[in-house]
Every structure is written in C-alpha cells, then in structure tokens.
Design an enzyme around this catalytic site. Structure first.
Site, mmCIF file in Angstrom:
data_model
loop_
_atom_site.group_PDB
_atom_site.id
_atom_site.type_symbol
_atom_site.label_atom_id
_atom_site.label_comp_id
_atom_site.label_asym_id
_atom_site.label_seq_id
_atom_site.Cartn_x
_atom_site.Cartn_y
_atom_site.Cartn_z
ATOM 1 N N ASP A 358 -26.999 -38.151 18.909
ATOM 2 C CA ASP A 358 -26.196 -37.228 18.124
ATOM 3 C C ASP A 358 -24.914 -36.927 18.908
ATOM 4 O O ASP A 358 -24.846 -37.189 20.112
ATOM 5 C CB ASP A 358 -27.000 -35.954 17.879
ATOM 6 C CG ASP A 358 -26.211 -34.925 17.086
ATOM 7 O OD1 ASP A 358 -25.494 -35.317 16.160
ATOM 8 O OD2 ASP A 358 -26.312 -33.732 17.417
ATOM 9 N N LYS A 359 -23.924 -36.397 18.229
ATOM 10 C CA LYS A 359 -22.671 -36.075 18.924
ATOM 11 C C LYS A 359 -22.605 -34.594 19.296
ATOM 12 O O LYS A 359 -22.553 -34.236 20.462
ATOM 13 C CB LYS A 359 -21.453 -36.440 18.066
ATOM 14 C CG LYS A 359 -20.118 -36.195 18.784
ATOM 15 C CD LYS A 359 -18.950 -36.428 17.880
ATOM 16 C CE LYS A 359 -18.764 -35.283 16.907
ATOM 17 N NZ LYS A 359 -18.348 -34.019 17.565
ATOM 18 N N THR A 360 -22.656 -33.737 18.289
ATOM 19 C CA THR A 360 -22.474 -32.310 18.516
ATOM 20 C C THR A 360 -23.660 -31.737 19.274
ATOM 21 O O THR A 360 -24.806 -31.821 18.823
ATOM 22 C CB THR A 360 -22.308 -31.584 17.171
ATOM 23 O OG1 THR A 360 -21.224 -32.171 16.461
ATOM 24 C CG2 THR A 360 -22.032 -30.111 17.403
ATOM 25 N N PHE A 503 -24.936 -23.333 1.837
ATOM 26 C CA PHE A 503 -24.652 -24.676 2.351
ATOM 27 C C PHE A 503 -25.943 -25.470 2.493
ATOM 28 O O PHE A 503 -26.983 -24.927 2.855
ATOM 29 C CB PHE A 503 -23.955 -24.569 3.708
ATOM 30 C CG PHE A 503 -23.723 -25.888 4.393
ATOM 31 C CD1 PHE A 503 -22.552 -26.589 4.192
ATOM 32 C CD2 PHE A 503 -24.678 -26.427 5.249
ATOM 33 C CE1 PHE A 503 -22.331 -27.806 4.809
ATOM 34 C CE2 PHE A 503 -24.468 -27.647 5.869
ATOM 35 C CZ PHE A 503 -23.289 -28.329 5.657
ATOM 36 N N THR A 640 -23.479 -39.320 13.698
ATOM 37 C CA THR A 640 -22.925 -37.976 13.566
ATOM 38 C C THR A 640 -22.554 -37.707 12.115
ATOM 39 O O THR A 640 -22.292 -38.620 11.333
ATOM 40 C CB THR A 640 -21.677 -37.811 14.461
ATOM 41 O OG1 THR A 640 -21.120 -36.522 14.256
ATOM 42 C CG2 THR A 640 -20.629 -38.863 14.143
ATOM 43 N N ASP A 642 -19.905 -35.882 11.461
ATOM 44 C CA ASP A 642 -18.461 -35.619 11.456
ATOM 45 C C ASP A 642 -17.711 -36.724 10.733
ATOM 46 O O ASP A 642 -18.222 -37.817 10.487
ATOM 47 C CB ASP A 642 -17.948 -35.493 12.889
ATOM 48 C CG ASP A 642 -18.399 -34.192 13.533
ATOM 49 O OD1 ASP A 642 -18.723 -33.261 12.785
ATOM 50 O OD2 ASP A 642 -18.440 -34.122 14.770
ATOM 51 N N ARG A 705 -20.619 -39.372 8.997
ATOM 52 C CA ARG A 705 -21.025 -38.774 7.726
ATOM 53 C C ARG A 705 -22.475 -39.108 7.372
ATOM 54 O O ARG A 705 -22.813 -39.345 6.217
ATOM 55 C CB ARG A 705 -20.112 -39.255 6.591
ATOM 56 C CG ARG A 705 -18.642 -38.979 6.788
ATOM 57 C CD ARG A 705 -18.342 -37.503 6.653
ATOM 58 N NE ARG A 705 -16.909 -37.255 6.473
ATOM 59 C CZ ARG A 705 -16.371 -36.048 6.383
ATOM 60 N NH1 ARG A 705 -17.160 -34.983 6.433
ATOM 61 N NH2 ARG A 705 -15.077 -35.889 6.237
ATOM 62 N N LYS A 711 -30.108 -40.820 9.672
ATOM 63 C CA LYS A 711 -30.278 -41.056 11.110
ATOM 64 C C LYS A 711 -31.630 -41.707 11.382
ATOM 65 O O LYS A 711 -31.726 -42.683 12.141
ATOM 66 C CB LYS A 711 -30.162 -39.740 11.879
ATOM 67 C CG LYS A 711 -28.776 -39.121 11.905
ATOM 68 C CD LYS A 711 -28.769 -37.852 12.742
ATOM 69 C CE LYS A 711 -27.375 -37.238 12.801
ATOM 70 N NZ LYS A 711 -27.327 -36.021 13.631
#
Length: 991
Positions: A358-360, A503, A640, A642, A705, A711
């Site tokens: 993962d990135k974040t 959300f 990710t 993002d 995205r 994932k």
C-alpha cells in the site's frame, strides 16, 4: 419482557472459543494429530511390532518416540486451549448493569439475553450487539441514538415501561452494514450501522449509554468474524510432505528388494542352516516372503523421520524469537518492537519474489498536512518571488500568523499569506470553501478546556482539512444528532443537519445537507475529482479546466487531492426527497440500492468551489529499502487508491521509478476495447492474463485507483499463475484483504489503527524494517532450515542404509546390524558434543582476548567464564543432574527386584546352579525361513556355547545317524568352514 423474549430461544451471550473440554480433549487431539501422515505411519508401525511373527524390534522402540511426539504436541495444544478457556471465562464473567423488573441489576455477560436493556458506562466494553436508546453525551460520537428514544435519558421508570419492536437482518459478519427498523408508538424508524454498538467496542468520552440487546454471543458480528483463519503453509512444509511421501515409496522399494533377496536366498542357501535354526511349523515360501517384507518395514523404519515436524517447529519458534528480540527493528518513538505473530512462516521470508505494498501509511507517514488549495480557479499555497518564480519552502520561510483567531491550532503551519488575507477580506468563494470543510465530515470534536479543541477523525485526511478550516476562521465546535455548530470568523452559527450521504469505496464522495440560520438549504459535497466532475453543472466547464491544471500540479508534487462542490436545494423538493429517504432507510430489502438511487438523484448539477491538496510525506529510509530489495531481485508492486499522477510522483520519490527508465507507459481506458489496447480493467476475466503477462515484463508496477477487493485480486492473480512466494504489506483496514490473500502478510502499526496488524503474520512500525526482515531474518531462517533438513535426512539415511547393506550378509533375515546401544551412543555423542562446542564457542567469543580485538562489539567480558567460577552454579548443576537421574535409577532398580524378566531369572539361576544336561535331539523339520526377528535384538548373552557343546544334540537310540561320515566336522565337534551340509533322504513314513 424477558420471559417473552426467552420463548424465541435466541442465542445466549456466552461465548466459547476453546476447542476441547476434559472429555473430548484426548480423542479429538489424537484424531487431529493422526491426520499427519508421519504419525499415522508410526502408529501402523507400532501395531506391526505387536505381531510376534514379524517383530524385528521391541514395540517400545516405536512406542516411546511416538508417545513423546504426541505428548509434546498435546501439551502445546492443551496449553493453548487452557488459555482460551481462561479468556472465555474472563469475558463471560464480566459484569454489566441490566434493567430487570424495573431495577438495574449487576449481571454476568453470559446471562445477558436478547431483548434486555443494559447500561454501559465510559471506557466500558460493549457486552453484546446493541442498538443505542439514549446517550449522555459530552459530544457526539460516530454512534448515535434515535431522537425518539434519546428523550428518555436515564429515566429508569420510562425505560422499564418502554415497549418497542425491532426487526433486523439475520446474524452475519458484515461489520460495515446493518439493516433494521424500530417500531414504537405506531411509528417506524430506520436502524443502520450508526445506531448500533458492536460487541468488543469500547465506549469513549460518554458518561453512560442505554442499549437494547439485539444479538448475543455467537450471533454477534464479532463472533461471526472470528472464524478460522486460512492456514498458511510454507514451501518447506510442502517439500517435507513430498519428501515423506517419496521416503514411503523408497522404503517400500527397499523392502521389496530385500524380500525378493530373501526368497532367492531361501531357495538356494537356506536349507543348509536348518540344523541349528529350525523352521517354524506351517510357514511356507509365500508366507515367509510376506512376513519378511513387514519385518524389514520395521527394521528400516528409521528412514521415516518421526521427530521431523516437532524439530522443525522448535527451530521456527527459535527463529521467531530472533525477530522479536531484534533491536534494529524496534521503533522507539512509538515503543513498537517487531513481532512474529505467526511462528511457522519464518523461512518463507527468505524466498519472497513479489511484494505488494500500500502507499498511504505504508510508504508514507500517514500524517497529513494541509499544503495547497485551489479556490475559484486561483492557486494558493505556493510562495513566489518578485519575478513570479516559485520559491522553495524551508524552515526559515515566514509562516502565516493566526493570532487573530483565538481558536486556531498552534501546530498548524501554512506559508501563503494571501489566502488568509482573502478569507479575512470576506471573499465569498473562499469563505464558502472553508465553510464546506467545516461542515462536510464525520470528525468528532473534544473540548477538555475552553478553547482547546481536539479532533478525532476516522482518517487523517479529514482531520487535516477540518484543522485547516479551523485556522482560517471556520471552527467546527460541536455537534448533536440534528445540528452542527461552527464559529465563522468569530461568530457562532448553528446549522441544522438534515442528512449525511456518507463516503464509501464505491461512491468515493461524501455529502451533507444542512439548513442555515436563514433557512437556506445547501448540499455540500467533497470527493475524488473524476467522481465530482461527472456531477458538475455545465456552467462550471471553464472553472473545471483551470482546477484540473492545479490538480495535476498537486499530483505532480505527490499530494493527495479532493474536489469540493455545493448545490442549493429547493424547500419543496427537499421535503419530498426526505420522505423518500425515510422510506428507503427503513426498508429491510434493497435498502442500499434505494439509498444509492436517491443519492445519485440529489448529487447532480453541483457548482464547483475548488480543490484541496494534502501532503503525506515518505517514511524514513523508504527509497533505500526499495533499492536494496530491487537488488535482491524482488519485484515491488504498489497498489493505491490515489490518482495516477500522485502515484507516479511517489514512485519517483521512493526510487521505484527512475529517470533512466525511458520506457514508462501508462495503461488507462474505460472500455473493453481500450483495455485490450492499454490493459486497464484487466482484472476482469479474459484480460487478467494479459495484465499479468505485461506487468511481469516490467521492473516496477504501480496500480492506481484500486479498491481493497481489487488489491486482493491482484495478489491472487500472481499467486495463481506465477507460482511465486508473495508478500503483502499495509497499515489500514483496506489492506486486510490483500494481507490475507498473500503467502505472508505484514502489518504496519501506524496512524490507521491495528486492523492490518491483527490480520498479519509479522508486524513492525516502519517500512524500512522490511529490508532486515527479508534479507537478514528470512535468509538466515531459510539457511538454518535447509541445513537442518540436510543433516536430518543424512543421519536417517545413513543409519538405514547400514541395515540395508547388512541384509546381503545375513541372508535377508531382517536382523539388526546396529543395536540400540550403538545408536544411543551416537546420539549421546552428538548431544554432548554439541554442548561442548557451544560452551567452547561461548568462552571464546566472550574471552578477554576477543574483547581486546573487538572492543566495541563485546561490552561485557568474561561473563560465561566468571559465572562458572562461582561454586553455587556448579552446585545447582550437580543437584539438577542428581534429581533428574536418581528417580530413573531407583525406578529401574525397583523394577528389577520386584518384577524380574525371564532373562534376569535365567541369569540369576545360572549363577547358583550348574548347567542342565543337553536336551534330546529332535528330528529336523523342513525350514523355509531363516528369519529370527528377536534374536538380533537380544541384549543378553546368547546360547552359542550351549549350541556347540556335545551335550546339546543327543541322538535318539532308534533313529539312524544323520551323518554317516565319521570324519565330518560336526561329528568331531569342530566348526564348519563354509561347507554345504547335505542331508540323507528321510525314510518314508509308515501308516
């Protein structure tokens, strides 16, 4: 009405996570252990040794090791289950206040029933799954009670006479959704996830709460999610299983070869030994061969490793301790050490081929800071010099002074003074921008002292945005279920909250509908740019183009972006929409679909306000770690959510993408035809192999995205078709599916809680520790395991091949070449030799001479030698040895005295009496088999002297002599030197 609810036989609240009880432990545990092939084989071998005709070894030679292995495993399983019993008992016996017969009574958790009204207090665990009735709130939490029930407060009489009917979904494991209705006084109200407290949660910042029990014990979502975790096996485990199966086949082959040899030898040579090895009656050639086969199965059983699995588990446990004790993987700032949560996957760390990250929060710190924004087409957040060139922001760059705002956060840092001036000048677009940030969120405020606000946000992004609005004059102060209080430029304004369009990963946006003090209805929305752009009014096209340019700049800087929009609503339309919203929210069937349709309907023709950019910095050491892992030929894929530009910038920042990579291409399309050209949407059937083929030809892969489910699909795709060992690393709940899908899951304990850690096999605090976990601990664990397996099989095969070769010299009679005395001596040699080598190495490494050579590496000198110089140490060693040895010696002495064996009795009698006369010679019986299984394993003196004495074979008077030659060595009582003994034909029997 407790008796009425009990009549429905709902599940009680007692939980049980243990596997065994006193009566079921032995049969169930033995059943589980004998499902292992090796254990079942040795049980079969033990049964064979109980058959006298084929018993080459005494039964205890197999029984003792088998019982030892089973006992060690059983003790481990029993210890684990006892701990589970203790945990269950502790949880079931917790106390909670229950409203019974109009009074609050203290009850154990296990006695709470569905339909009870319970009272929870601050910092107390939630007993069961309950729907909240009333809250005494210091401030609103994510969970809230219905207004119609909240009015009762803590009035015991009102709660005791309160009659309500709840209809809800059946028990399931969906933690994020709940569907139900509450009917009271003829009115029906919607129950969703916001109205429910799940078992296992803790009540925070709330003095008390009354709740109605809707699920108990095994029906709660917590217990529904506590199913069996997928058991992960290493490639070494698979290799060992294959090796054991091959060994079984090899053992059968050896026994078959020796059986054939026995048949050939018996036919050609066996009859010559019938004089002093009489045959057993009723044994013919086929039966002899059959028994010989099973005898050799027993003799050669050492080729099958009975202690292999136990030894492997002990080595793995030791390797996991090395990971737990590694100081170089300890993060002091959060006091977080590395942890091997699963002890059976250590050597698999040394074989990783693909890493999915993962990135974040994994590559980045997940500590968000409001960095830039675009408002009505104007960019804020950059510092320009007099020539209009961008200036680099450093620690010496002047900060914006927020002293004019007494509620501002002193930790907030911003450098563009023009934004603060624009807001203070009364710019309507700028003020609407920050008003949206102060209203459209799910942040919970906490004000312990006047003016000291603390925000509790579900995500760091929301916390950063609300903090930015706070500093620029729009302070989110408090909220209730129906209102939101905001201090706008020093003036307190209360907004009526009509609806929250929350959300989720599909919507990728959030909206709130509020009514201002003037009665104006407004919908505020924030979300991903691609989602918001689809719902903008056509009048915003020009502004959208300018804002898109700003978004691309932000993404190029590696910033996380959101787009903000709003819409004014008509009063009549809103009333009608709220009625349909109420009907959809109270529907038990298709609730989510109906709500999505309503949300889509109202979130249209939005007016663009601008965009935000939040910075999430890289963790320390991430670029260096990725570089080292790439040198080890490990491929890293970043998955990710993002946008593409942000992911690309992070790729360059962490050395995944480098300037010399000139063949970087992007796959982006929205149709199946476009996919085939550019390979997007490639997780659909028919295109996944094309994605995999293309991605595996790349040095670096970044997927943008992607949802949590996608994932996991990417990981499963590589696992299925590449047959490579995969590792997934993440820090949040959205990474759990990916972590569980990979061969090895690594959780980072960061800003997003412990969900990823609880689902992982290994955990630590920083991404850079992954390098040491794989390249040091993984490599060492794999080498240790390989060396152990090599030695283990070498030892077993060496000992077995000695007996196999000896069979060619003993007439294939299933006799032992090496008895247990020899084997015990060899084992003792290696055990004590290993200890001697260990102590010698310890004394050498911690000696004064080694300290003088490597001063900094050994701060404590002579510790081992000095400790052994103390007399009490040797006294403890001596006493321990005596205490361990004396019971065994005393037991053996007592057994010999009280229960002597036949051999003991014979030897005792021989000492006191003379040898008896030789037994009369019996006529020989035709012998087929020369196998005497127990002979070679006898540990006492044999009867060779008696066999060669003249008194042993006394010929009968009426029987003709067997050998007529007087010069025969047998007649003269001399040894026969490799001569074939010929028999005279027997006289036909007369009837």
């Amino acid at each position: 009405d407790r008796p009425f609810n009990l009549s429905y036989h709902y599940a009680n609240n007692a939980i049980k996570t243990s596997k065994y009880n006193v009566f079921t432990f032995l049969p169930l545990n033995l059943f589980e252990q004998f499902r292992r092939l090796a254990n079942s084989y040795f049980l079969f071998l033990f049964i064979l040794q109980l058959i006298p005709q084929i018993a080459s070894l005494s039964w205890f030679t197999t029984a003792v090791p088998l019982v030892l292995v089973l006992s060690i495993t059983a003790v481990k399983d029993a210890t684990d289950d006892i701990n589970r019993h203790k945990s269950d008992k502790q949880v079931n016996n917790r106390k909670v206040s229950v409203l019974i017969d109009g009074e609050l009574q203290s009850e154990k958790w296990m006695n709470v029933q569905v339909g009870d009204v319970i009272k929870l207090e601050n910092n107390q665990f939630v007993t069961v799954s309950v729907t909240t009735i009333t809250f005494n709130e210091t401030n609103l939490k994510v969970k809230q009670a219905l207004t119609v029930t909240g009015e009762m407060g803590d009035n015991i009489e009102a709660l005791a006479s309160f009659t309500v009917e709840v209809r809800c979904e059946s028990p399931n494991n969906r933690l994020d959704k709940f569907k139900g209705t509450l009917a009271v006084n003829g009115q029906t109200y919607s129950l969703d996830n916001d109205k429910v407290l799940l078992r296992g949660c803790t009540l925070r910042n709330t003095e008390w709460c009354f709740g109605l029990v809707i699920f108990g014990g095994p029906d709660t979502k917590l217990m529904q999610n506590s199913g069996k975790t997928t058991f992960k096996r290493t490639s070494v485990d698979h290799l060992m299983n294959v090796l054991v199966l091959c060994i079984f086949g090899f053992l059968a082959s050896m026994c078959s070869v020796l059986t054939i040899g026995n048949v050939i030898w018996e036919v050609k040579e066996g009859s010559a030994f019938t004089v002093f090895l009489p045959r057993e009656p009723g044994v013919d050639a086929p039966l002899s061969s059959f028994l010989t086969f099973w005898s050799y199965v027993i003799v050669l059983n050492t080729v099958v490793p009975i202690s292999l699995y136990v030894s492997v588990e002990i080595i793995r446990l030791g390797n996991s301790f090395y990971i737990d004790w590694d100081r170089k993987m300890y993060y002091a700032k959060s006091d977080t050490p590395a942890q091997a949560r699963t002890t059976t996957l250590n050597e698999e760390l040394g074989q990783i081929k693909y890493i999915f990250s993962d990135k974040t929060g994994t590559l980045t710190q997940n500590i968000m800071a409001f960095n830039k924004c675009s408002i009505n087409g104007k960019n804020y957040g950059e510092i320009l010099d007099y020539s209009g060139q961008r200036m680099e922001i450093t620690e010496k760059t002047p900060r914006v002074d927020f002293s004019w705002n007494r509620l501002a956060d002193p930790k907030f840092i911003f450098h563009d003074h023009s934004l603060a001036e624009t807001v203070r000048e009364g710019n309507s677009e700028a003020q609407a921008f920050f008003r949206l940030l102060a209203l459209c969120h799910t942040v919970m405020p906490e004000e312990k002292k006047e003016g000291e606000l603390y925000y509790q946000a579900q995500s760091p992004d929301e916390g950063a945005l609300v903090t930015a609005a706070r500093n620029f004059g729009f302070v989110f102060r408090s909220r209730t279920p129906e209102t939101i209080t905001v201090v706008e430029m020093g003036q307190q304004v209360v907004y009526e909250l009509l609806a929250v369009l929350d959300f989720n990963n599909v919507r990728k946006r959030m909206s709130v509908i509020v009514r201002s003090a003037e009665g104006k209805l407004t919908l505020y929305c924030k979300g991903a740019d691609t989602i918001i752009y689809e719902r903008l009014h056509s009048s915003c096209n020009k502004l959208m183009g300018v804002t898109t340019g700003h978004l691309n700049e932000y993404a190029g800087d590696g910033l996380r972006t959101l787009v903000l929009a709003y819409k004014h609503l008509d009063e009549h339309y809103m009333k009608e929409w709220m009625q349909r919203h109420h009907e959809a929210s109270t529907a038990l069937d298709g609730r989510d679909e109906k709500l999505d349709e309503l949300y889509e309907e109202i979130e249209k023709d939005l007016l663009l306000l601008g965009a935000t950019a939040v910075e999430d910095k890289l963790q320390d050491g991430v670029p260096q770690t990725i570089e080292q892992l790439a040198k080890a030929d490990i491929k890293i894929w970043v998955l990710t959510g993002d946008k593409q530009e942000t992911a690309e910038n992070i790729g360059y920042s962490c050395n995944m993408l480098r300037e010399e990579m000139k063949d970087i291409f992007t796959v982006s399309a929205n149709t199946a035809e476009g996919v085939k050209e550019e390979l997007a949407f490639a997780l659909e059937k028919g295109l996944e192999l094309e994605l995999l083929r293309t991605a595996c030809m790349c040095q670096t892969v970044i997927c943008c995205r992607v949802t949590p489910l996608q994932k996991a699909q990417v990981v499963q795709l590589v696992k299925k078709y590449k047959q490579a060992v995969t590792l997934a690393i993440g820090d949040g709940a959205n990474d759990v599916s990916m972590i569980k899908a990979a061969h090895i899951g690594v959780g980072i304990s960061g800003q997003e809680g412990m969900q990823a850690v609880l689902s992982s096999d290994f955990s630590f605090a920083q991404f850079r520790y992954l390098q040491r976990l794989l390249l040091v601990h993984g490599r060492w664990s794999y080498l240790r395991m390989c060396k152990f397996l090599q030695y283990f099989f070498y030892k077993n095969f060496t000992f077995t091949f000695v007996h196999f070769w000896y069979a060619f010299f003993c007439g294939f009679s299933a006799q032992l070449c090496l008895d247990t005395h020899y084997w015990t001596a060899v084992n003792q040699f290696f055990v004590w030799g290993s200890l001697a080598v260990y102590f010698a190495t310890t004394f050498t490494m911690f000696s004064n001479g080694m300290f003088l050579i490597f001063t900094s590496a050994f701060p404590f000198i002579g510790t081992a030698r000095n400790s052994l110089n103390q007399p009490n140490v040797w006294l403890i060693i001596l006493l321990t040895t005596l205490l361990c040895s004396l019971p065994v010696v005393a037991y053996r002495f007592t057994v010999i005295q009280l229960c002597p064996t036949v051999n003991d009795k014979v030897r005792h009698k021989l000492r006191k009496e003379a040898l008896p006369g030789p037994a009369p010679r019996r006529p020989p019986v035709r012998r087929i088999s020369t196998r005497r299984s127990g002979y070679a394993f006898s540990h006492v003196q044999g009867y060779g002297d008696l066999v060669t004495s003249r008194r042993f074979l006394r010929p009968r008077k009426n029987r003709p002599a067997l050998f007529k030659q007087t010069d025969s060595p047998l007649v003269q009582n001399q040894p026969q030197h490799y001569r074939t003994i010929t028999e005279e034909p027997e006289q036909p029997m007369r009837h």
